[in-house]
Design an enzyme around this catalytic site. Structure first.
Site, PDB file in Angstrom:
ATOM      1  N   SER A   1       5.039  -4.079  -4.587  1.00 37.38           N
ATOM      2  CA  SER A   1       4.401  -4.586  -5.810  1.00 37.38           C
ATOM      3  C   SER A   1       4.689  -3.766  -7.064  1.00 37.38           C
ATOM      4  O   SER A   1       4.407  -4.221  -8.174  1.00 37.38           O
ATOM      5  CB  SER A   1       2.890  -4.656  -5.620  1.00 37.38           C
ATOM      6  OG  SER A   1       2.593  -5.778  -4.856  1.00 37.38           O
TER       7      SER A   1
ATOM      8  N   LYS B   1       6.549  -5.392  -9.810  1.00 37.68           N
ATOM      9  CA  LYS B   1       5.941  -6.415 -10.672  1.00 37.68           C
ATOM     10  C   LYS B   1       5.856  -5.975 -12.142  1.00 37.68           C
ATOM     11  O   LYS B   1       6.093  -6.761 -13.053  1.00 37.68           O
ATOM     12  CB  LYS B   1       4.540  -6.765 -10.149  1.00 37.68           C
ATOM     13  CG  LYS B   1       4.575  -7.453  -8.791  1.00 37.68           C
ATOM     14  CD  LYS B   1       3.193  -7.541  -8.158  1.00 37.68           C
ATOM     15  CE  LYS B   1       3.274  -8.281  -6.832  1.00 37.68           C
ATOM     16  NZ  LYS B   1       2.034  -8.204  -6.050  1.00 37.68           N
TER      17      LYS B   1
ATOM     18  N   TYR C   1      11.519 -13.077  -5.745  1.00 41.16           N
ATOM     19  CA  TYR C   1      10.292 -12.291  -5.614  1.00 41.16           C
ATOM     20  C   TYR C   1      10.337 -11.414  -4.356  1.00 41.16           C
ATOM     21  O   TYR C   1      10.021 -10.217  -4.401  1.00 41.16           O
ATOM     22  CB  TYR C   1       9.057 -13.214  -5.602  1.00 41.16           C
ATOM     23  CG  TYR C   1       7.798 -12.470  -5.259  1.00 41.16           C
ATOM     24  CD1 TYR C   1       7.201 -11.606  -6.175  1.00 41.16           C
ATOM     25  CD2 TYR C   1       7.225 -12.588  -3.991  1.00 41.16           C
ATOM     26  CE1 TYR C   1       6.068 -10.885  -5.839  1.00 41.16           C
ATOM     27  CE2 TYR C   1       6.090 -11.873  -3.647  1.00 41.16           C
ATOM     28  CZ  TYR C   1       5.515 -11.021  -4.576  1.00 41.16           C
ATOM     29  OH  TYR C   1       4.395 -10.295  -4.233  1.00 41.16           O
TER      30      TYR C   1
ATOM     31  N   TYR D   1      -4.545  -3.285  -8.366  1.00 41.07           N
ATOM     32  CA  TYR D   1      -5.218  -4.428  -7.733  1.00 41.07           C
ATOM     33  C   TYR D   1      -6.700  -4.424  -8.079  1.00 41.07           C
ATOM     34  O   TYR D   1      -7.089  -4.060  -9.188  1.00 41.07           O
ATOM     35  CB  TYR D   1      -5.037  -4.406  -6.207  1.00 41.07           C
ATOM     36  CG  TYR D   1      -3.629  -4.225  -5.748  1.00 41.07           C
ATOM     37  CD1 TYR D   1      -2.642  -5.133  -6.118  1.00 41.07           C
ATOM     38  CD2 TYR D   1      -3.272  -3.167  -4.936  1.00 41.07           C
ATOM     39  CE1 TYR D   1      -1.342  -4.981  -5.676  1.00 41.07           C
ATOM     40  CE2 TYR D   1      -1.974  -3.013  -4.483  1.00 41.07           C
ATOM     41  CZ  TYR D   1      -1.023  -3.913  -4.863  1.00 41.07           C
ATOM     42  OH  TYR D   1       0.250  -3.756  -4.426  1.00 41.07           O
TER      43      TYR D   1
ATOM     44  N   VAL E   1       2.532  -1.732  -1.410  1.00 39.10           N
ATOM     45  CA  VAL E   1       2.133  -1.512  -0.019  1.00 39.10           C
ATOM     46  C   VAL E   1       3.167  -0.736   0.792  1.00 39.10           C
ATOM     47  O   VAL E   1       2.923  -0.385   1.943  1.00 39.10           O
ATOM     48  CB  VAL E   1       1.764  -2.838   0.706  1.00 39.10           C
ATOM     49  CG1 VAL E   1       0.517  -3.452   0.117  1.00 39.10           C
ATOM     50  CG2 VAL E   1       2.923  -3.817   0.689  1.00 39.10           C
TER      51      VAL E   1
END
Ligand code: GLN
Length: 339
Positions: free
Chosen positions: A77, A80, A202, A254, A272
């Site tokens: 992530s 992103k 992605y 998050y 992660v």
């Protein structure tokens, strides 16, 4: 190098206060075995719980590496935040904002949820928003879009990067939730209909292999206004650096983002795979790697390291108190590891 010079530089390396500080942090938190390695795909479950690296890169280009800083892992992530920057460069703020909001969702990163009034995903740091962001990456086909994406990461890290193909294939084979989000967004016209190509992109961006050192270079580049402090190459248009850093602060950890902002106050992004990249604007970038994750998917040791750095050096964005340790003093010591 003369004998005297090499003796002097090795003494400096040993005695640099900042290096000693980081080494102590590393020793202290290596003993913490809380958390669990991600196991939603078999490749991630292979990570060794003891892996632990801390790297700090200053805006002057000093590089401090402690522990497992050459161990590669998947960026997940963390990608992103940087893909968001590329989307902003490709389309400008207004258009990107019409597709992806910048509100913290308060939900888990993989929640299948959109803003009820606008149908936009909440922010580019949760999966739905990240998929909508990947959709915005320009290119005639999947290969070209991936090439642009890798070239973008390489401007930040200053070295060539690759995809971990088994991780990509596993993500692709099992990413049904992500697929569901993409179709939900297609239903609302939030993404274009090249769904399979965008999901591949992605999953590929999540599978980029990096080290803790790369993560420190990524955040140090943001801290340095979008220019890699070592190579001096521009990685992100100056106009968008603030946008990327802002969503990292409000949404990067998050549903742990509020507490992170309160306790650490460094815009950051976790993944992660066990990585965290944290920005101290105008000063430095931190990259940590330890695959033991808490329930929210954030690296336990990485959080501890950033908390300590923030408190001891007064690096919280809103700190106004005199810090326990002076960063500038600790950094002098010429402790430059060659990149
Ligand atoms: N590949 C993961 C997913 O899409 C990334 C998750 C993460 O790092 N939080 O679910």
């Amino acid at each position: 190098m003369s004998d005297l010079q090499s003796l002097t530089s090795s003494i400096t390396a040993v005695t640099s206060p900042f290096r000693s500080y980081l080494t102590d942090l590393h020793t202290q938190y290596q003993a913490n075995n809380d958390g669990a390695v991600a196991d939603y795909i078999p490749e991630l479950a292979l990570a060794k719980p003891e892996w632990f690296g801390i790297c700090v890169v200053t805006e002057a280009g000093q590089v401090f590496e402690i522990g497992d800083c050459d161990q590669v892992f998947t960026i997940q992530s963390i990608s992103k935040a940087f893909v968001y920057g590329l989307a902003l460069e490709d389309h400008g703020r207004e258009y990107v904002n019409s597709r992806v909001s910048v509100e913290p969702s308060g939900e888990a990163f993989n929640a299948i949820v959109l803003d009820e009034t606008t149908n936009r995903p909440y922010n580019p740091m949760v999966n739905a928003g990240a998929i909508a962001t990947s959709d915005l990456i320009k290119g005639a086909n999947g290969t070209e879009r991936l090439k642009r994406l890798l070239a973008m990461f390489q401007r930040y890290t200053g070295r060539e990067l690759d995809i971990n193909v088994p991780v990509f294939l596993s993500e692709k084979a099992t990413g049904f939730r992500n697929r569901a989000m993409a179709y939900l967004m297609l239903n609302f016209g939030m993404v274009s209909d090249r769904i399979d190509e965008t999901l591949d992109l992605y999953f590929q961006q999540c599978s980029v292999m990096v080290t803790a050192k790369d993560l420190a270079m990524l955040s140090a580049t943001l801290a340095n206004g979008g220019v890699n402090p070592v190579t001096q190459e521009r990685a992100l248009d100056e106009r968008y650096v603030q946008d990327v850093i802002s969503v990292m602060l409000t949404c990067g950890m998050y549903d742990g983002s509020g507490e992170w902002a309160y306790r650490v106050g460094m815009p950051a992004k976790s993944g992660v795979g066990g990585g965290i990249t944290a920005v101290v604007p105008g000063k430095l970038g931190v990259g940590t790697f330890s695959p033991l994750l808490d329930a929210k998917g954030n690296s336990v040791r990485g959080i501890k390291v950033c908390e300590d750095l923030s408190q001891d050096f007064g690096l919280h964005l809103f700190n106004v108190a005199k810090p326990k340790l002076d960063l500038a003093d600790c950094l002098t010591g010429n402790d430059v590891d060659n990149w």
